[in-house]
Design an enzyme around this catalytic site. Structure first.
Site, PDB file in Angstrom:
ATOM      1  N   CYS A   1       0.795  -1.232   0.000  1.00  8.24           N
ATOM      2  CA  CYS A   1       0.000   0.000   0.000  1.00  8.24           C
ATOM      3  C   CYS A   1       0.828   1.283   0.000  1.00  8.24           C
ATOM      4  O   CYS A   1       1.631   1.526   0.905  1.00  8.24           O
ATOM      5  CB  CYS A   1      -0.948   0.002   1.189  1.00  8.24           C
ATOM      6  SG  CYS A   1      -2.083   1.417   1.137  1.00  8.24           S
TER       7      CYS A   1
ATOM      8  N   CYS B   1     -20.441   2.535  -0.657  1.00  6.11           N
ATOM      9  CA  CYS B   1     -19.567   1.572   0.018  1.00  6.11           C
ATOM     10  C   CYS B   1     -18.496   2.393   0.734  1.00  6.11           C
ATOM     11  O   CYS B   1     -18.079   3.433   0.226  1.00  6.11           O
ATOM     12  CB  CYS B   1     -18.936   0.689  -1.065  1.00  6.11           C
ATOM     13  SG  CYS B   1     -17.751  -0.505  -0.441  1.00  6.11           S
TER      14      CYS B   1
HETATM   15  N1  SAM Z   1      -7.534   1.226   5.235  1.00 14.44           N
HETATM   16  C1  SAM Z   1      -8.572   0.492   4.661  1.00 14.44           C
HETATM   17  C2  SAM Z   1      -8.342  -0.990   4.681  1.00 14.44           C
HETATM   18  O1  SAM Z   1      -7.226  -1.413   4.767  1.00 14.44           O
HETATM   19  O2  SAM Z   1      -9.316  -1.727   4.595  1.00 14.44           O
HETATM   20  C3  SAM Z   1      -8.922   0.931   3.276  1.00 14.44           C
HETATM   21  C4  SAM Z   1      -8.038   1.319   2.184  1.00 14.44           C
HETATM   22  S1  SAM Z   1      -7.121   0.091   1.320  1.00 14.44           S
HETATM   23  C5  SAM Z   1      -6.303   1.145   0.194  1.00 14.44           C
HETATM   24  C6  SAM Z   1      -8.239  -0.889   0.369  1.00 14.44           C
HETATM   25  C7  SAM Z   1      -7.682  -2.009  -0.449  1.00 14.44           C
HETATM   26  O3  SAM Z   1      -7.004  -1.517  -1.581  1.00 14.44           O
HETATM   27  C8  SAM Z   1      -6.676  -2.923   0.199  1.00 14.44           C
HETATM   28  O4  SAM Z   1      -7.237  -3.859   1.048  1.00 14.44           O
HETATM   29  C9  SAM Z   1      -6.032  -3.584  -1.006  1.00 14.44           C
HETATM   30  O5  SAM Z   1      -6.703  -4.777  -1.348  1.00 14.44           O
HETATM   31  C10 SAM Z   1      -6.200  -2.547  -2.106  1.00 14.44           C
HETATM   32  N2  SAM Z   1      -4.883  -1.989  -2.492  1.00 14.44           N
HETATM   33  C11 SAM Z   1      -4.158  -1.106  -1.798  1.00 14.44           C
HETATM   34  N3  SAM Z   1      -2.993  -0.855  -2.410  1.00 14.44           N
HETATM   35  C12 SAM Z   1      -2.968  -1.611  -3.533  1.00 14.44           C
HETATM   36  C13 SAM Z   1      -2.027  -1.809  -4.578  1.00 14.44           C
HETATM   37  N4  SAM Z   1      -0.839  -1.189  -4.584  1.00 14.44           N
HETATM   38  N5  SAM Z   1      -2.338  -2.663  -5.574  1.00 14.44           N
HETATM   39  C14 SAM Z   1      -3.528  -3.302  -5.567  1.00 14.44           C
HETATM   40  N6  SAM Z   1      -4.445  -3.162  -4.610  1.00 14.44           N
HETATM   41  C15 SAM Z   1      -4.187  -2.345  -3.598  1.00 14.44           C
HETATM   42 FE1  SF4 Z   2      -3.226  -1.007   4.912  1.00  7.74          FE
HETATM   43 FE2  SF4 Z   2      -5.551   0.255   4.325  1.00  7.74          FE
HETATM   44 FE3  SF4 Z   2      -3.644   1.500   5.680  1.00  7.74          FE
HETATM   45 FE4  SF4 Z   2      -3.233   0.948   3.131  1.00  7.74          FE
HETATM   46  S1  SF4 Z   2      -4.753   2.328   3.927  1.00  7.74           S
HETATM   47  S2  SF4 Z   2      -1.747   0.679   4.799  1.00  7.74           S
HETATM   48  S3  SF4 Z   2      -4.325  -1.001   2.942  1.00  7.74           S
HETATM   49  S4  SF4 Z   2      -4.787  -0.309   6.341  1.00  7.74           S
END
Ligand code: SAM
Ligand code: SF4
Ligand code: DTB
Length: 328
Positions: free
Chosen positions: A62, A131
């Site tokens: 992330c 959502c």
């Molecule tokens: N913080 C919250 C959580 O973790 O549930 C929400 C945001 S998070 C960005 C949501 C989802 O985006 C993650 O669970 C992941 O599956 C997807 N995601 C995040 N970074 C990604 C990346 N670099 N490539 C593909 N999917 C990604």
């Molecule tokens: Fe992990 Fe969601 Fe935080 Fe990205 S935004 S670091 S996916 S918890």
């Protein structure tokens, strides 16, 4: 005869489907899709990052994790007006679901959460499915989201229980499952999927799908994300996942969870119309549109509108009932 809805899949059965000859797999998945969904329909969803960056979690994929050195900087919660303007312009392109994400580990009872509830209420009043994706939450918070009109909650398991600790150490797989239960109890529909291309094995992909397909209720929505390798994250050097892996994953998801919305999520940028058409044939029936996902690029809107036209795809309406199973 319609494919049966089953909750007792074994990992071996899922693996056999996943590994079956590709043409047979696509044909089967396309058939199952046509039994429960309109083959030519794709739900267009739009993401809004309401709180970007500075997240205390260490998810290796992330760009918003404070543990990574990426281009993403921590920002305050966005204003309601910006969210409404963004949502309203997305509606013009046929978007029927708006997903608001926050880089939070978990929801806290705070003025920020009150403002997110207001966003949920206002965006829902536009007639779209709303959502949110806000991290972990408790029963009281889930109830307040439901009361504000929230339709779905996105909380991904991301990978298999076995591979999970290679990707995230600041929370457990069980934490994820607990949150999903809390969401479900509040009467909010579950959106839960994962990412492929993080170095996991086929066994891990199968194991992740096994977790989802053996839940008492299948998730209403399963996003399949292709890893976007962002510079500054620990997974920055991962090569793009081959399209055939994506097709196999989508087809398997479609076959074992026929009623679920299967979303071809992150990682579409740079994929051709033909590659994405294969994903739709294999059972995907939703994409995120808009030039940006949360922080990373997504295909240009014109590209997506042209793709919809070329492939004769129409936008799925909001709150559409999935056709019921005629079997027991
Ligand atoms: N913080 C919250 C959580 O973790 O549930 C929400 C945001 S998070 C960005 C949501 C989802 O985006 C993650 O669970 C992941 O599956 C997807 N995601 C995040 N970074 C990604 C990346 N670099 N490539 C593909 N999917 C990604
Ligand atoms: Fe992990 Fe969601 Fe935080 Fe990205 S935004 S670091 S996916 S918890
Ligand atoms: C999901 O499974 N994919 C979306 C949505 N749920 C929230 C997010 C993708 C994020 C990709 C990385 C980024 O743009 O920051």
């Amino acid at each position: 005869m319609k494919e049966e809805i089953r909750h007792n899949w074994t990992k071996d059965e899922i693996r056999t489907i996943h590994d079956s000859p590709l043409m047979e797999l696509i044909l089967k998945a396309g058939t199952v899709k046509s039994q429960y969904h309109d083959t030519n329909e794709v739900q267009l969803c739009h993401l809004i990052s309401v709180k970007t960056g500075g997240c205390p979690e260490d998810c290796k994929y992330c760009p918003q994790s404070a543990s990574s050195q990426t281009f993403v900087k921590a920002e305050p919660l966005v204003e309601l007006k910006r969210v409404m303007d963004d949502a309203q312009s997305a509606l013009e392109y046929g978007v029927t679901r708006i997903c608001m994400g926050a880089a939070w580990r978990s929801v806290r009872d705070s003025p920020q959460f009150d403002r997110v509830l207001e966003m949920v209420k206002e965006v829902s009043s536009l007639g779209v499915e709303v959502c949110t994706c806000l991290g972990m939450l408790n029963e009281g918070q889930a109830k307040r989201l439901a009361e504000a009109g929230l339709y779905a909650y996105n909380h991904n398991v991301d990978t298999s229980p076995e591979y999970y600790s290679q990707i995230i150490t600041t929370r457990t797989f069980q934490d994820r499952l607990d949150t999903l239960d809390t969401v479900e109890k509040a009467g909010i529909s579950v959106c839960c999927g994962g990412i492929i291309g993080m170095g996991e094995s086929i066994e891990d992909r199968v194991s992740m799908l096994h977790v989802l397909a053996t839940r008492e209720k299948h998730p209403e929505s399963v996003p399949i994300n292709m890893l976007i390798s962002v510079s500054g994250t620990p997974l920055q050097s991962r090569p793009p996942v081959p399209i055939w892996d994506v097709v196999r994953m989508i087809a398997t998801t479609r076959i074992i969870m026929p009623q679920t919305m299967v979303r071809l999520s992150a990682g579409r940028e740079g994929r051709s119309e033909a590659e994405q058409a294969l994903c739709f044939l294999a059972g995907a029936n939703s994409i995120f549109i808009g030039d940006k996902l949360l922080t990373t690029p997504n295909p240009d809107l014109n590209f997506d509108m042209q793709m919809m036209e070329t492939l004769n795809l129409t936008a799925r309406p909001a709150y559409k009932e999935v056709s019921a199973c005629s079997c027991s």
